[in-house]
Design a protein around this motif. Structure first.
Motif, mmCIF file in Angstrom:
data_model
loop_
_atom_site.group_PDB
_atom_site.id
_atom_site.type_symbol
_atom_site.label_atom_id
_atom_site.label_comp_id
_atom_site.label_asym_id
_atom_site.label_seq_id
_atom_site.Cartn_x
_atom_site.Cartn_y
_atom_site.Cartn_z
ATOM 1 N N ALA A 220 0.743 -0.977 0.100
ATOM 2 C CA ALA A 220 -0.084 0.027 -0.003
ATOM 3 C C ALA A 220 0.837 1.307 -0.044
ATOM 4 O O ALA A 220 1.918 1.166 0.737
ATOM 5 N N LYS A 221 0.474 2.118 -0.756
ATOM 6 C CA LYS A 221 1.331 3.387 -0.827
ATOM 7 C C LYS A 221 0.573 4.858 -0.524
ATOM 8 O O LYS A 221 1.283 5.608 0.038
ATOM 9 N N THR A 222 -0.839 4.820 -0.551
ATOM 10 C CA THR A 222 -1.550 5.619 -0.016
ATOM 11 C C THR A 222 -2.421 5.116 1.357
ATOM 12 O O THR A 222 -2.610 3.914 1.493
ATOM 13 N N ASP A 223 -2.968 6.202 1.941
ATOM 14 C CA ASP A 223 -3.783 6.019 3.211
ATOM 15 C C ASP A 223 -4.968 5.081 2.775
ATOM 16 O O ASP A 223 -5.160 4.205 3.531
ATOM 17 N N GLU A 224 -5.732 5.374 1.771
ATOM 18 C CA GLU A 224 -6.817 4.704 1.361
ATOM 19 C C GLU A 224 -6.392 3.175 1.029
ATOM 20 O O GLU A 224 -7.146 2.348 1.483
ATOM 21 N N GLN A 225 -5.678 2.842 0.235
ATOM 22 C CA GLN A 225 -4.841 1.713 -0.029
ATOM 23 C C GLN A 225 -4.789 0.846 1.354
ATOM 24 O O GLN A 225 -4.837 -0.249 1.373
ATOM 25 N N LEU A 226 -4.058 1.632 2.241
ATOM 26 C CA LEU A 226 -3.702 0.864 3.502
ATOM 27 C C LEU A 226 -4.971 0.754 4.407
ATOM 28 O O LEU A 226 -4.789 -0.365 4.662
ATOM 29 N N LYS A 227 -6.098 1.479 4.350
ATOM 30 C CA LYS A 227 -6.990 1.161 5.207
ATOM 31 C C LYS A 227 -7.865 0.146 4.417
ATOM 32 O O LYS A 227 -8.328 -0.948 5.296
ATOM 33 N N SER A 228 -7.756 0.013 2.966
ATOM 34 C CA SER A 228 -8.575 -1.078 2.413
ATOM 35 C C SER A 228 -7.913 -2.423 2.525
ATOM 36 O O SER A 228 -8.456 -3.272 3.010
#
Length: 389
Positions: A220-228
């Motif tokens: 994950a590179k962004t916060d949205e990708q990390l949360k998902s």
């Protein structure tokens, strides 16, 4: 002497006459030669005076020239000696300097050559180390790529975790202490069943860790990708824990606790640091998450328990063998005592035999000392032998 030598004009010439004539002729020739010589000497005497004077002058000039030549020769010799000594000193000094420079140059070249060889040797050693390190890095990168390709596929990842788990269990337990892919009464097949002692239920171990969501967390590179990714990993992990609890926790057949094997120490550490709630949820579901190290320790504990159970099972056999061993020791003690009694009797018999042989020796000595010429009728004193003799 009066014999005719030859005839000259009708006259016979004898040997004497020929000898006298020859002598006279010889005297005449000698006189002529003497007179001629005296004439020449008178003529040359007058010329000799001028020649003598000239010769004297020439001799004086010649002596002066010889003297000058001697002085020049002495000076030349002195100069030659001086030049020779200076030339030898100069050659000696030049040779000494050349020798010193040659020695210094040779020493410097030897040191330079040694330093060059040492530097080249160290350089080769470092290059060899670098080459080995490069090959190691290449091998590691190849293995990492292979591991990544293995872990990217669910089936190969499951086989990888299964292989590591099987290697750990096979190294620690005997073949009768476990079963791989055993079928339970419900038809489910855990990756491993570890048999417990004394007829206790077996321990189920699962080696299929949900790694897809975990890989999404790492990538994950962004916060949205990390949360998902976190949400998906939580869902997958929770579902896998529920599946283990429902499939492998069978009362009376398996233990009330099951193991979830994580084939990587780094994944296990990150799971405990970042997802403590999932670890607690697994504990509440009686599913213990174990890394390779924890699984090895757990299997060693189980191995110690199995060994203790086998010892307790064989305790009565050991007691029976100890009783037989005690009886054997008692019989051995009795036989040793009997043997000791026999040895004592044998020692006493030997002592009595020695006494008898001593008396026999003494009587033999007395017999040797008897006087055979003694008076008839005399009898030698006798000595009563004891019954033992």
């Amino acid at each position: 002497m009066y014999s005719v030598l030859f005839i000259f004009s009708g006259h016979a010439v004898t040997v004497l006459e020929a000898s006298i004539a020859g002598g006279l002729f010889l005297l005449v020739m000698i006189a002529w030669l003497v007179l001629r010589t005296l004439g020449q000497m008178r003529i040359s005497a007058r010329a000799d005076k001028a020649a003598t004077k000239r010769i004297y002058e020439l001799e004086s000039h010649l002596s002066m020239l010889l003297k000058s030549q001697g002085e020049m020769t002495g000076r030349m010799q002195t100069m030659a000696e001086v030049f020779g000594s200076r030339q030898s000193d100069m050659m000696r000094a030049v040779n000494d300097r050349l020798d010193g420079m040659g020695h210094k140059l040779g020493t410097s070249m030897a040191n330079t050559t040694k330093q060059t060889h040492d530097g080249l040797r160290q350089l080769h050693e470092r290059l060899a180390v670098i080459d080995r390190a490069q090959r190691t890095i290449t091998d590691l990168s190849t293995q990492v790529v292979e591991l990544q390709s293995i872990l990217s596929n669910k089936q190969t990842r499951g086989a990888f975790g299964q292989g590591r788990m099987e290697a750990i269990i096979q190294d620690q337990l005997p073949p009768s202490g476990y079963d791989f892919q055993a079928t339970l009464s419900t038809g489910t097949r855990p990756d491993c069943l570890v048999h417990m002692p004394n007829g206790a239920p077996s321990l189920a171990i699962d080696a299929k860790f949900p790694l897809e969501g975990f890989n999404l967390l790492r990538n994950a590179k962004t916060d949205e990708q990390l949360k998902s990714a976190q949400a998906q990993f939580r869902r997958d992990f929770t579902k896998h824990i529920q599946d283990i609890r429902d499939k492998y926790l069978i009362p009376g057949e398996t233990q009330d606790t099951a193991f979830l094997f994580v084939p990587s120490e780094s994944v296990f550490a990150e799971l405990n640091e970042g997802f403590e709630d999932l670890v607690q949820k697994a504990h509440r579901a009686r599913v213990v998450i174990v890394s390779p190290t924890l699984l090895m320790l757990s299997i060693q504990v189980i191995q110690a328990v199995l060994r203790d159970a086998r010892m307790r099972e064989q305790a009565h056999l050991i007691q029976a063998e100890v009783a037989h061993l005690t009886a054997d020791v008692g019989r051995l003690n009795d036989r040793v005592l009997k043997l000791q009694t026999h040895f004592g009797q044998a020692n006493r018999d030997i002592d009595q035999i020695l006494v008898s042989t001593d008396k026999i020796s003494k009587r033999s000595a007395r017999i040797e000392d008897l006087d055979l010429g003694q008076i008839a009728g005399e009898t030698a004193p006798t000595e009563t032998l004891p019954p033992s003799a």
